[in-house]
Design an enzyme around this catalytic site. Structure first.
Site, PDB file in Angstrom:
ATOM      1  CG  HIS A 178      -2.009  -0.994   1.170  1.00 11.95           C
ATOM      2  ND1 HIS A 178      -3.100  -0.939   2.007  1.00 11.95           N
ATOM      3  CD2 HIS A 178      -2.202  -2.082   0.377  1.00 11.95           C
ATOM      4  CE1 HIS A 178      -3.913  -1.940   1.741  1.00 11.95           C
ATOM      5  NE2 HIS A 178      -3.387  -2.654   0.757  1.00 11.95           N
ATOM      6  CD  GLU A 196      -2.041   4.404   3.085  1.00  9.04           C
ATOM      7  OE1 GLU A 196      -3.206   4.760   3.252  1.00  9.04           O
ATOM      8  OE2 GLU A 196      -1.715   3.456   2.315  1.00  9.04           O
TER       9      GLU A 196
END
Length: 198
Positions: A86, A88
């Site tokens: 992901h 992040e």
């Protein structure tokens, strides 16, 4: 500090910032804080657009500390065949590598979409001090769990939150990307963060 600022359109400031009436000190501070992070959210949106061009759900994230960019990321789960790739998490990994320390104390994570539970857990473990979010994710986001106290037993430092920075643009990017995917039969969308946006 917890600030909530929701711009009604792409380029307009939050309603509170446009009001001619005096703002309470807390509201004025919230608006100012949200506007301060707009340039960094612009960069996160560029990263999200890159993800979209690469066939990934268009989410971008970056880590900043004292005005210095430490790490950037965009969704790469499809390209890397990695459910943990992901935006992040990639931004946190790059920030830790650049700073030479996985403890990113006093750093800020800026992300175009509210983090999932996995990414939220990682930013807490990394000791991120401030989370800046563009669009919310009512189906898979972790912020409501955190606000309700369900994640409060983590033995880490306090986390500040600013929500709704360039929210309209972050939402539009996801909506448009999923609309194209559905129209062209470009694959499943039911497992992606943008499912609740028609």
């Amino acid at each position: 500090m917890t600030a909530a600022a929701t711009p009604p359109s792409d380029d307009e400031p939050p309603a509170a910032a446009r009001s001619s009436e005096p703002l309470p000190a807390e509201s004025a501070a919230s608006v100012a804080a949200a506007m301060l992070w707009q340039p960094w959210m612009e960069r996160a949106l560029e990263l999200a657009e890159r993800a979209g061009r690469e066939g990934e759900v268009p989410i971008g994230a970056l880590v900043v500390r004292r005005g210095e960019l430490l790490g950037e990321g965009w969704n790469r789960s499809e390209a890397l065949l990695d459910p943990c790739a992901h935006a992040e998490l990639l931004a946190l990994r790059r920030a830790a590598a650049r700073s030479g320390n996985w403890r990113l104390t006093d750093a800020t994570l800026v992300t175009t979409l509210e983090p999932c539970v996995m990414c939220f857990g990682a930013l807490i473990e990394a000791r991120i001090g401030l989370l800046v979010v563009g669009a919310g994710d009512s189906r898979r986001g972790a912020i409501d769990l955190w606000k309700a106290g369900h994640l409060s037993r983590y033995p880490v430092r306090p986390l500040a939150l600013i929500e709704g920075v360039l929210e309209g643009r972050c939402q539009k990017l996801l909506k448009d990307w999923f609309a194209v995917r559905r129209a062209t039969g470009g694959g499943k969308t039911e497992d992606s963060n943008g499912q609740n946006w028609p």
